[in-house]
Structure formats: structure tokens, C-alpha cells
Design a protein around this motif. Structure first.
Motif, PDB file in Angstrom:
ATOM      1  N   GLY A  79     -78.540  31.875 -87.954  1.00 45.82           N
ATOM      2  CA  GLY A  79     -78.459  31.199 -89.192  1.00 45.82           C
ATOM      3  C   GLY A  79     -77.005  30.975 -89.587  1.00 45.82           C
ATOM      4  N   SER A  80     -76.472  29.660 -89.516  1.00 47.14           N
ATOM      5  CA  SER A  80     -74.946  29.685 -90.064  1.00 47.14           C
ATOM      6  C   SER A  80     -74.799  28.683 -91.279  1.00 47.14           C
ATOM      7  CB  SER A  80     -74.248  28.943 -88.862  1.00 47.14           C
ATOM      8  OG  SER A  80     -74.297  29.780 -87.780  1.00 47.14           O
ATOM      9  N   VAL A  81     -75.989  28.298 -91.886  1.00 46.32           N
ATOM     10  CA  VAL A  81     -76.117  27.429 -93.222  1.00 46.32           C
ATOM     11  C   VAL A  81     -76.100  28.745 -94.316  1.00 46.32           C
ATOM     12  CG1 VAL A  81     -77.146  26.022 -94.814  1.00 46.32           C
ATOM     13  CG2 VAL A  81     -77.007  25.846 -92.114  1.00 46.32           C
ATOM     14  N   GLY A  82     -74.756  28.907 -95.069  1.00 43.63           N
ATOM     15  CA  GLY A  82     -74.848  30.059 -96.223  1.00 43.63           C
ATOM     16  C   GLY A  82     -75.439  29.387 -97.440  1.00 43.63           C
ATOM     17  N   PRO A  83     -75.907  30.464 -98.317  1.00 41.67           N
ATOM     18  CA  PRO A  83     -76.216  29.990 -99.893  1.00 41.67           C
ATOM     19  C   PRO A  83     -75.304  29.128-100.516  1.00 41.67           C
ATOM     20  CG  PRO A  83     -75.967  32.377 -99.605  1.00 41.67           C
ATOM     21  CD  PRO A  83     -75.905  31.826 -98.107  1.00 41.67           C
ATOM     22  N   GLY A  84     -73.929  29.315-100.328  1.00 40.08           N
ATOM     23  CA  GLY A  84     -73.010  28.766-101.020  1.00 40.08           C
ATOM     24  C   GLY A  84     -72.972  27.107-100.888  1.00 40.08           C
ATOM     25  N   SER A  85     -73.125  26.704 -99.458  1.00 45.59           N
ATOM     26  CA  SER A  85     -73.091  25.302 -99.324  1.00 45.59           C
ATOM     27  C   SER A  85     -74.343  24.798 -99.816  1.00 45.59           C
ATOM     28  CB  SER A  85     -72.945  25.139 -97.700  1.00 45.59           C
ATOM     29  OG  SER A  85     -74.003  25.638 -97.022  1.00 45.59           O
ATOM     30  N   VAL A  86     -75.794  25.250 -99.650  1.00 44.88           N
ATOM     31  CA  VAL A  86     -77.059  25.199-100.272  1.00 44.88           C
ATOM     32  C   VAL A  86     -76.832  24.542-101.539  1.00 44.88           C
ATOM     33  CG1 VAL A  86     -79.296  25.648-100.614  1.00 44.88           C
ATOM     34  CG2 VAL A  86     -78.263  26.041 -98.326  1.00 44.88           C
ATOM     35  N   LEU A  87     -76.194  25.653-102.412  1.00 45.62           N
ATOM     36  CA  LEU A  87     -76.047  25.774-103.825  1.00 45.62           C
ATOM     37  C   LEU A  87     -75.123  24.275-104.282  1.00 45.62           C
ATOM     38  CD1 LEU A  87     -76.748  26.989-106.291  1.00 45.62           C
ATOM     39  CD2 LEU A  87     -74.545  28.091-106.194  1.00 45.62           C
ATOM     40  N   LYS A  88     -74.067  24.240-103.437  1.00 42.73           N
ATOM     41  CA  LYS A  88     -73.389  22.861-103.758  1.00 42.73           C
ATOM     42  C   LYS A  88     -74.432  21.598-103.172  1.00 42.73           C
ATOM     43  CE  LYS A  88     -68.956  24.825-102.906  1.00 42.73           C
ATOM     44  NZ  LYS A  88     -67.559  24.778-102.040  1.00 42.73           N
ATOM     45  N   LEU A  89     -75.023  21.760-102.398  1.00 43.53           N
ATOM     46  CA  LEU A  89     -75.987  20.350-102.073  1.00 43.53           C
ATOM     47  C   LEU A  89     -77.031  20.365-103.251  1.00 43.53           C
ATOM     48  CD1 LEU A  89     -77.134  18.761 -99.489  1.00 43.53           C
ATOM     49  CD2 LEU A  89     -78.892  20.529 -99.521  1.00 43.53           C
ATOM     50  N   LEU A  90     -77.341  21.271-103.712  1.00 48.15           N
ATOM     51  CA  LEU A  90     -78.406  21.054-104.702  1.00 48.15           C
ATOM     52  C   LEU A  90     -77.926  20.591-105.880  1.00 48.15           C
ATOM     53  CD1 LEU A  90     -80.609  24.540-104.400  1.00 48.15           C
ATOM     54  CD2 LEU A  90     -81.109  22.081-103.522  1.00 48.15           C
ATOM     55  N   GLU A  91     -76.647  20.926-106.282  1.00 47.79           N
ATOM     56  CA  GLU A  91     -75.960  20.321-107.384  1.00 47.79           C
ATOM     57  C   GLU A  91     -75.397  18.919-107.375  1.00 47.79           C
ATOM     58  OE1 GLU A  91     -72.701  23.132-107.284  1.00 47.79           O
ATOM     59  OE2 GLU A  91     -73.734  24.625-108.623  1.00 47.79           O
ATOM     60  N   ALA A  92     -75.221  18.541-105.883  1.00 42.72           N
ATOM     61  CA  ALA A  92     -74.933  17.188-105.724  1.00 42.72           C
ATOM     62  C   ALA A  92     -76.116  16.142-105.400  1.00 42.72           C
ATOM     63  CB  ALA A  92     -73.803  17.258-104.508  1.00 42.72           C
ATOM     64  N   CYS A  93     -77.200  16.763-105.254  1.00 40.95           N
ATOM     65  CA  CYS A  93     -78.523  16.138-104.966  1.00 40.95           C
ATOM     66  C   CYS A  93     -79.581  16.252-105.796  1.00 40.95           C
ATOM     67  CB  CYS A  93     -78.734  16.215-103.495  1.00 40.95           C
ATOM     68  SG  CYS A  93     -77.501  15.608-102.441  1.00 40.95           S
ATOM     69  N   PRO A  94     -79.495  15.862-107.184  1.00 38.59           N
ATOM     70  CA  PRO A  94     -80.610  15.973-108.297  1.00 38.59           C
ATOM     71  C   PRO A  94     -81.913  15.524-107.914  1.00 38.59           C
ATOM     72  CG  PRO A  94     -79.029  14.532-108.803  1.00 38.59           C
ATOM     73  CD  PRO A  94     -78.494  14.952-107.708  1.00 38.59           C
ATOM     74  N   ARG A  95     -82.054  14.511-106.888  1.00 34.79           N
ATOM     75  CA  ARG A  95     -83.355  14.015-106.687  1.00 34.79           C
ATOM     76  C   ARG A  95     -83.964  14.542-105.638  1.00 34.79           C
ATOM     77  NH1 ARG A  95     -79.608   9.882-107.574  1.00 34.79           N
ATOM     78  NH2 ARG A  95     -80.080   8.384-109.594  1.00 34.79           N
ATOM     79  N   LEU A  96     -83.490  15.750-104.787  1.00 34.69           N
ATOM     80  CA  LEU A  96     -84.138  16.423-103.905  1.00 34.69           C
ATOM     81  C   LEU A  96     -85.396  16.922-104.230  1.00 34.69           C
ATOM     82  CD1 LEU A  96     -83.060  16.963-101.000  1.00 34.69           C
ATOM     83  CD2 LEU A  96     -82.384  19.187-101.688  1.00 34.69           C
ATOM     84  N   ARG A  97     -86.500  16.308-103.445  1.00 33.01           N
ATOM     85  CA  ARG A  97     -87.982  16.841-103.836  1.00 33.01           C
ATOM     86  C   ARG A  97     -88.528  17.723-102.637  1.00 33.01           C
ATOM     87  NH1 ARG A  97     -90.378  13.374-107.696  1.00 33.01           N
ATOM     88  NH2 ARG A  97     -92.440  13.574-106.456  1.00 33.01           N
ATOM     89  N   ALA A  98     -87.959  17.796-101.641  1.00 35.55           N
ATOM     90  CA  ALA A  98     -88.415  18.572-100.451  1.00 35.55           C
ATOM     91  C   ALA A  98     -87.270  19.250 -99.738  1.00 35.55           C
ATOM     92  CB  ALA A  98     -89.294  17.706 -99.666  1.00 35.55           C
ATOM     93  N   LEU A  99     -87.326  20.629 -99.495  1.00 36.74           N
ATOM     94  CA  LEU A  99     -86.395  21.131 -98.798  1.00 36.74           C
ATOM     95  C   LEU A  99     -86.824  22.217 -97.852  1.00 36.74           C
ATOM     96  CD1 LEU A  99     -83.408  21.870 -98.964  1.00 36.74           C
ATOM     97  CD2 LEU A  99     -83.524  23.568-100.567  1.00 36.74           C
ATOM     98  N   ALA A 119     -84.868  25.153-110.738  1.00 40.19           N
ATOM     99  CA  ALA A 119     -85.426  25.182-112.020  1.00 40.19           C
ATOM    100  C   ALA A 119     -84.905  24.569-112.989  1.00 40.19           C
ATOM    101  CB  ALA A 119     -85.681  26.649-112.106  1.00 40.19           C
ATOM    102  N   ALA A 120     -83.929  23.633-112.962  1.00 35.16           N
ATOM    103  CA  ALA A 120     -82.954  23.113-114.267  1.00 35.16           C
ATOM    104  C   ALA A 120     -83.943  22.004-114.600  1.00 35.16           C
ATOM    105  CB  ALA A 120     -81.683  22.676-113.805  1.00 35.16           C
ATOM    106  N   PRO A 121     -83.903  21.791-116.019  1.00 35.47           N
ATOM    107  CA  PRO A 121     -84.977  20.717-116.535  1.00 35.47           C
ATOM    108  C   PRO A 121     -84.657  19.678-116.149  1.00 35.47           C
ATOM    109  CG  PRO A 121     -83.301  21.949-118.343  1.00 35.47           C
ATOM    110  CD  PRO A 121     -83.030  22.742-116.958  1.00 35.47           C
ATOM    111  N   ASP A 122     -83.428  19.106-115.902  1.00 36.39           N
ATOM    112  CA  ASP A 122     -82.935  17.874-115.602  1.00 36.39           C
ATOM    113  C   ASP A 122     -83.240  17.387-113.953  1.00 36.39           C
ATOM    114  OD1 ASP A 122     -80.999  19.342-114.761  1.00 36.39           O
ATOM    115  OD2 ASP A 122     -79.625  17.852-115.211  1.00 36.39           O
ATOM    116  N   ARG A 123     -83.853  18.210-113.322  1.00 32.48           N
ATOM    117  CA  ARG A 123     -83.927  17.799-111.812  1.00 32.48           C
ATOM    118  C   ARG A 123     -85.206  17.025-111.681  1.00 32.48           C
ATOM    119  NH1 ARG A 123     -80.702  19.886-108.065  1.00 32.48           N
ATOM    120  NH2 ARG A 123     -82.258  19.561-106.690  1.00 32.48           N
ATOM    121  N   ALA A 124     -85.421  16.492-110.477  1.00 25.21           N
ATOM    122  CA  ALA A 124     -86.546  15.770-110.026  1.00 25.21           C
ATOM    123  C   ALA A 124     -87.561  16.771-109.835  1.00 25.21           C
ATOM    124  CB  ALA A 124     -86.388  14.849-108.790  1.00 25.21           C
ATOM    125  N   PRO A 125     -89.107  16.531-110.092  1.00 26.96           N
ATOM    126  CA  PRO A 125     -90.074  17.559-109.467  1.00 26.96           C
ATOM    127  C   PRO A 125     -89.733  17.980-108.010  1.00 26.96           C
ATOM    128  CG  PRO A 125     -90.822  15.809-110.843  1.00 26.96           C
ATOM    129  CD  PRO A 125     -89.499  15.383-110.303  1.00 26.96           C
TER     130      PRO A 125
END
Length: 374
Positions: A176-196, A212-218
Motif C-alpha cells: 500500500g503506497s497511497v498515504g492518507p495525506g494524498s487522499v485527504l487532498k483528493l477529497l478536498e479537491a473533489c467535492p463531488r466524489l460519491r464513491a471511493l 462528513a462535511a455539510p457541503d459535500r455531495a452525498p
């Protein structure tokens, strides 16, 4: 080019050409003007499935390269151990990236065995290039890509694909070479992400809070795979974080796959009561009875699919019967060990929505075929 008599309507030709491999589309385009117009129509190329094992190396003649601009959804299959198949796949991906296409979805699937010590750098470089060019990309599925994915790929998607709706990185690699830091940046940059889809080690409490932020897509699907040493060492995700996420996204379904690399103590840290677990696949090397009982007691209202790979035992049979009695909404159950007749009878009696099951009463040659419920 002469026009043949009795020409089919263009819409009928388009319908036929959509199902042809690329080399046959190229041949059709050389028959006549009407066929050329139909073979290069955007409707032919929007949803394109390509198997590189079925194509020649010159599968995309120069006069048809403009058709790549019309590809919106691409499913690409290739065999990494075959040089021609692999080269065809990478050249096609690089051609797509070079045209900065209007690509919306990319699904890569490897067939056959991966060569030993193969890092897949050529294929991964091509995927990087596509992510850098396809700014309208909404769906990226790399679950069947048997190479180690890394932070650079995730950050590339975060920088260039703000429209992402789904991203699946939970592939079968043992590193596993995908760290939680890069995933966090992805989530912040892609607010429409609905499946991960991720390996467990790539997820963090901070990521759950962003989701869980209120302004994200379901958020509708979170698929987690626990199959490498990094997953076993991952920090536990507290139950209250799952509670908050579940409250924010009541339609969320979590799929969890536990592989032998996960020790018993890690399994108990992963299985939190508030997880809205819809699918559980157990292939752990240690205790299986405990997780099955835990699922019966905490996921009765959410569990839809169960898969168990374990040694047969009376204790496991009893746990499965308890789960059948509690999880009435199960649609699938597959046990790859011999079970007692009472287990099969319990699922039939208590799970009215059951569609398919694998519950063998005697040992049979593999592969075991599931039974469809009428």
C-alpha cells in the motif's frame, strides 16, 4: 467509394458498429462514404470497450485517430504478460492523453498473470498522462490493475480531475503506497466524489471528517480492502467518526474485504458497530467465527452480502445460523467451506430477499457454482 445498394439507415449502422472491435470499425470505414460517416460518428465511440488481445498493433489507423475525441467511457482490457497487448494498451492511453479528450470514465482491467517483479511503470505513466489531460474525468476504476498505486497518481487526479464522482484504488496489490495525506487532498479537491475505494491504510479519521462535511455531495459507497501489512498497522477509525459519517450520509453503503494479512486484533479494530456495512468478505487467517457473530449483532439492518473463506466447524455453522436469523435483508451469501444442512435451511427460512447463495453440504470440485433463488 461507391455506395452499395439497399443501404441500411445510418442509425442502424451506428448501432452495429458500436459493437465492433477497432480494426473492424476501421475496415467498415473504408467500404463507402455512408459507412465511413457511420463508423466515425460520435455515438459509435461514446461507450467503447476494447480488448487489446483482439486488436492488431496498428489497431487505430491515422484517419480514425480523431474518433478518440468522441470517447467518453472507455473500458480497456489487456494482458500485462503479453508484450503486444501491453504495448497496445499503453499506446492507446497515451494517444487519448495526447488529444486532451472529453473522457468521462476509464476502467482498466488486466487479464492473466502479472510478470514477477513488474512495477507496471509504463502502464502507470500512461494513466498519469490521462489524468493530467482528461479534466472532465468523472469515473476512474483501477481495481483490476495489479500494480502498486502511489501518492503521485492520487495527487495528479486531485490537481486535474475536479469533477471526479468515483475513484477506486482498492486493487489486489500487496503493497500500500497511497498515504492518507494524498487522499485527504483528493477529497478536498473533489467535492463531488460519491464513491471511493481504498486500502484501509489510505483512510484516516481526518478523511472521514472531510467526507462528513455539510457541503459535500452525498457519499453512497465506500469500499475498503485490508490486504497488506500497511493495512494491519493502520490507525483505528473510531466508532464516533463512523457515527457522524453515517448521520451525514444515511444512504452510505460500506463494503469491507478482510484478507489474511490482517491479524485478529486488527479485525476487531476495523469492525466498528456504527459502520453501515453492506458487504463483508472474510478471508482472514485467524478467527472467522468472531467477525461473523459481530456482523450478526451489529449489521443486521445494513448487511446485504457475505462471503466467507474459512475451515468448516460447528462453531462457524452456529455463527452463520445466528447471522441468518438476524440479517433478514441479505441478498447474497457465499461460504467456501462445507456447511451443515441447518445453515442452508436457516438462510432459506429467514432471508426472503436472498437471490443467490453458495452453501455446499458436501465437498465438490472447485470452482463452486452459486445457487440462484427462484
Amino acid at each position: 467509394m461507391a455506395e452499395p445498394r439497399g443501404q441500411l439507415p445510418e442509425e442502424m449502422l451506428v448501432f452495429i458498429f458500436r459493437y465492433l472491435p477497432l480494426r473492424d470499425r476501421a475496415a467498415a470505414a473504408r467500404v463507402c462514404r455512408a459507412w465511413a460517416a457511420a463508423a466515425t460518428c460520435s455515438a459509435v465511440w461514446q461507450d467503447t470497450n476494447i480488448s487489446c488481445d483482439c486488436e492488431r498493433e496498428d489497431m487505430l489507423p491515422p484517419h480514425m485517430s480523431d474518433c478518440l475525441d468522441h470517447v467518453h467511457n472507455l473500458r480497456l482490457e489487456f494482458e500485462p504478460s503479453k508484450k503486444s497487448s501491453r504495448r497496445t494498451a499503453t499506446e492507446l492511453l497515451m494517444a487519448l492523453a495526447g488529444r486532451t479528450p472529453g473522457l468521462r470514465a476509464l476502467h482498466l482491467e488486466c487479464r492473466g498473470e502479472k510478470p514477477l517483479f513488474d512495477a507496471g511503470r509504463d502502464v502507470l505513466d500512461a494513466v498519469h498522462a490521462v489524468c493530467g489531460a482528461a479534466r472532465q474525468l468523472r469515473h476512474l476504476d483501477l481495481r483490476r490493475l495489479p500494480f502498486t498505486l502511489d501518492d503521485a497518481l492520487v495527487l495528479q487526479a486531485a490537481s486535474n480531475c475536479p469533477e471526479l464522482h468515483s475513484l477506486f484504488l482498492d486493487n489486489g496489490t500487496l503493497v500500500g503506497s497511497v498515504g492518507p495525506g494524498s487522499v485527504l487532498k483528493l477529497l478536498e479537491a473533489c467535492p463531488r466524489l460519491r464513491a471511493l475505494g481504498l486500502h484501509l491504510a489510505s483512510l484516516s479519521r481526518a478523511a472521514l471528517e472531510v467526507l462528513a462535511a455539510p457541503d459535500r455531495a452525498p457519499l453512497v459507497l465506500l469500499a475498503l480492502r485490508c490486504a497488506c501489512p500497511e493495512d494491519a498497522r493502520a490507525s483505528p477509525l473510531p466508532n464516533e467518526a463512523w457515527t457522524h459519517l453515517r448521520r451525514r450520509h444515511p444512504g452510505l453503503a460500506v463494503e469491507l474485504e478482510l484478507e489474511p494479512a490482517l491479524p485478529d486484533e486488527s479485525v476487531t479494530r476495523v469492525l466498528q458497530p456504527a459502520v453501515p456495512l453492506a458487504a463483508l468478505r472474510l478471508n482472514v487467517s485467524g478467527d472467522t467465527v468472531g467477525p461473523v457473530r459481530f456482523a450478526a449483532r451489529h449489521y443486521a439492518t445494513t448487511l446485504r452480502a457475505l462471503e466467507v473463506r474459512a475451515a468448516a466447524s460447528a462453531e462457524l455453522d452456529a455463527a452463520l445460523e445466528e447471522l441468518a436469523a438476524r440479517c433478514a435483508d441479505l441478498r447474497e451469501v457465499h461460504c467456501f467451506c462445507v456447511v451443515s444442512p441447518s445453515v442452508r435451511d436457516a438462510f432459506r427460512a429467514h432471508c426472503p430477499r436472498l437471490r443467490t447463495y453458495t452453501l455446499k453440504l458436501t465437498r465438490e470440485p472447485h470452482p463452486w457454482r452459486p445457487t440462484l433463488v427462484e
